[in-house]
Design an enzyme around this catalytic site. Sequence first.
Site, PDB file in Angstrom:
ATOM      1  N   ARG A 112     -13.269  22.673   8.483  1.00 15.42           N
ATOM      2  CA  ARG A 112     -12.904  21.931   7.267  1.00 15.42           C
ATOM      3  C   ARG A 112     -11.461  21.440   7.325  1.00 15.42           C
ATOM      4  O   ARG A 112     -11.175  20.288   6.985  1.00 15.42           O
ATOM      5  CB  ARG A 112     -13.083  22.805   6.028  1.00 15.42           C
ATOM      6  CG  ARG A 112     -14.510  23.290   5.845  1.00 15.42           C
ATOM      7  CD  ARG A 112     -14.664  24.085   4.553  1.00 15.42           C
ATOM      8  NE  ARG A 112     -15.848  24.936   4.610  1.00 15.42           N
ATOM      9  CZ  ARG A 112     -16.638  25.200   3.590  1.00 15.42           C
ATOM     10  NH1 ARG A 112     -16.401  24.696   2.411  1.00 15.42           N
ATOM     11  NH2 ARG A 112     -17.683  25.993   3.715  1.00 15.42           N
ATOM     12  N   ASP A 145     -27.067  27.809  13.520  1.00 17.39           N
ATOM     13  CA  ASP A 145     -27.218  26.353  13.532  1.00 17.39           C
ATOM     14  C   ASP A 145     -26.295  25.578  14.473  1.00 17.39           C
ATOM     15  O   ASP A 145     -26.722  24.922  15.431  1.00 17.39           O
ATOM     16  CB  ASP A 145     -27.097  25.805  12.103  1.00 17.39           C
ATOM     17  CG  ASP A 145     -25.911  26.357  11.306  1.00 17.39           C
ATOM     18  OD1 ASP A 145     -25.122  27.141  11.864  1.00 17.39           O
ATOM     19  OD2 ASP A 145     -25.777  26.004  10.114  1.00 17.39           O
ATOM     20  N   GLU A 169     -26.976  18.580   5.005  1.00 17.92           N
ATOM     21  CA  GLU A 169     -27.689  18.442   6.284  1.00 17.92           C
ATOM     22  C   GLU A 169     -28.778  17.369   6.283  1.00 17.92           C
ATOM     23  O   GLU A 169     -28.952  16.663   7.278  1.00 17.92           O
ATOM     24  CB  GLU A 169     -28.281  19.787   6.724  1.00 17.92           C
ATOM     25  CG  GLU A 169     -27.241  20.818   7.141  1.00 17.92           C
ATOM     26  CD  GLU A 169     -26.489  21.447   5.974  1.00 17.92           C
ATOM     27  OE1 GLU A 169     -26.983  21.364   4.823  1.00 17.92           O
ATOM     28  OE2 GLU A 169     -25.406  22.015   6.196  1.00 17.92           O
ATOM     29  N   THR A 226     -18.974  19.405  12.655  1.00 20.16           N
ATOM     30  CA  THR A 226     -20.048  19.932  11.804  1.00 20.16           C
ATOM     31  C   THR A 226     -19.730  19.805  10.315  1.00 20.16           C
ATOM     32  O   THR A 226     -20.592  19.992   9.476  1.00 20.16           O
ATOM     33  CB  THR A 226     -20.371  21.393  12.179  1.00 20.16           C
ATOM     34  OG1 THR A 226     -21.633  21.747  11.604  1.00 20.16           O
ATOM     35  CG2 THR A 226     -19.290  22.346  11.700  1.00 20.16           C
TER      36      THR A 226
END
Length: 577
Positions: free
Chosen positions: A152, A303, A473, A560
Amino acid sequence: MKDSPFLKKFWSTHRLPNLPPKLRLGLLRQVSSSGNSSNHQENEVKLPFIAERNSPEELVWIKRQAAVVDAFKHAWNGYKQFALGFDELQPVSRRGINGLGGIGATAIDALDTAMIMGLDDVVEEAGGWIEKELANRFSHQGQVNLFETTIRVLGGLLSAYHLSGGDTSVPGIDGSKNGVALSPGPKPEVYLKLAKDLGDRLMAAFEASPSAIPFSDVVLSARSAHPAAGERGASSTSEVTTLQLEFWYLSKVTGDPKYGKAAMRVFEHIKGLPKLEGLVPIYMNPHSGTFQGNNIRLGSRGDSYYEYLLKVWIQQGGVGDGQDVQYLRDMYDEAMAGVKHLLVAKSVPNGLTFIGELPSGRNEDFSPKMDHLVCFLAGNLALGATRGFPEKDAKESGFLSEKDVQDLALAKELARTCYEMYNVTTTGLAPEIAYFRTEGDHTEGMDGGKPNAQYKEDIIIKPLDRHNLLRPETVESLFVLYRITGDSMYREWGWKIFQAFEAHTKISTGGYSSIDDVTVANSYKRDKMETFFLGETLKYLFLLFGEDDVLPLSYFVFNTEAHPLPITWEGANSVLS
Ligand code: DMJ
């Protein structure tokens, strides 16, 4: 995907897009500021200047994109008014909370979305806070999670550095050779200096660990690190393997190889560990450097291991001079074969394709449970198949292998399933977790609540799994699939999802809130706006409704947390030459 000679041919005929994004962002601003932010009914906005220049269909998407910009402004305004400097907004109680170490995480996660949307005032507000306060936060605060802070905050700073014109050695926002300085606010060097400072502090997680696997937690102010509190100090597999895009790019722009080296050691180490057909357990022990437990899943804690195998290969010139990281592509391909063999299944009675779990690592214990988090896989499979190029071009150039074609087909099936996880509920929002009915499962009374939904029987939503955290997602995958296939069905699905967020999660005084139960119309609001709603969800919706040559997938890889980082120009050059 076939080897580079085919790609060389493809790239040499593939022209760089050359329309300056500034133009469209300028048009978009007109739409956004003339639209009514609380009512996104199409055709109500009168836009003669734009209408002259666009087909009716394009105009619809320009207006829908403008609605996303309005949503972003509404989210940002809530944060700015009630929580600036806190990690997250509690929109219902109108205050801030620090769930990510007290480092103003929303301001940083939101910044490059504001840059991409061309929202100069938000860039100035977020950038201004970052320039004034963030260094101080790093040196006085911050018991943080290595992974969350990397994806982030470090990812956000690095992306802001590039998008504000800092790294001119790589393609700019439209893929043209020079970086485009889009935004006001701090100079790019401000973001880079902060990224370096943060990277230096996060390095403690690698330095303190006795193995290649970093500890999970860092105290930024003390430059120290320690194992996680639970799970015997284990780090999540996805967490230790979702640092490499960011650390590697930090090395590139600072010229100091230490960050990339430490992060890449994790993959080099994992390469040699035993796996189940390429699939790995969700925990790693940083003391022994081995996997811990047998639980295998592509949802939480698993993931983005699979995501970064592919994306790091892409980032580091996987198609050109990437021999050094070819092992990552090999590990990715092996894992996807394992997914297809061990985890893909079909629901009954209507045959939705889903990805299950192996909680004990054994095939006989297959569980038909799928986290919403798994929905990233649809986009990832499509990206792996065409390397971000349009399906049509890739087919015509002859570089799709049989496996690529299969991966793309699976990507499309999974995207449908993920969309149906929204479409099956009363609110039109997906639950955090869904179970898929398999032969012999007679569970009753746990559907999504929407009468006559086509997949009502197939999708089971247990009471404790009914929440929605504003996650990205599915819209992420819709964006990637739209870019690759050009099929406007993905845009339409994204628009439906956006409207459901508007209807059920918007808080009138500012911000959006997670909700408790997607199966009922007036769910209890959880009073939390996750940073990724601004960093990811709204960014992907904006890009889904926008033009293809803003952040082209052949020149950028999204970390991500949806922070775009450039694919190395050196890699691209070696293919083009
Ligand atoms: C984000 O922080 C990232 O996308 C991460 O990979 C998974 N969880 C959230 C969003 O759901």
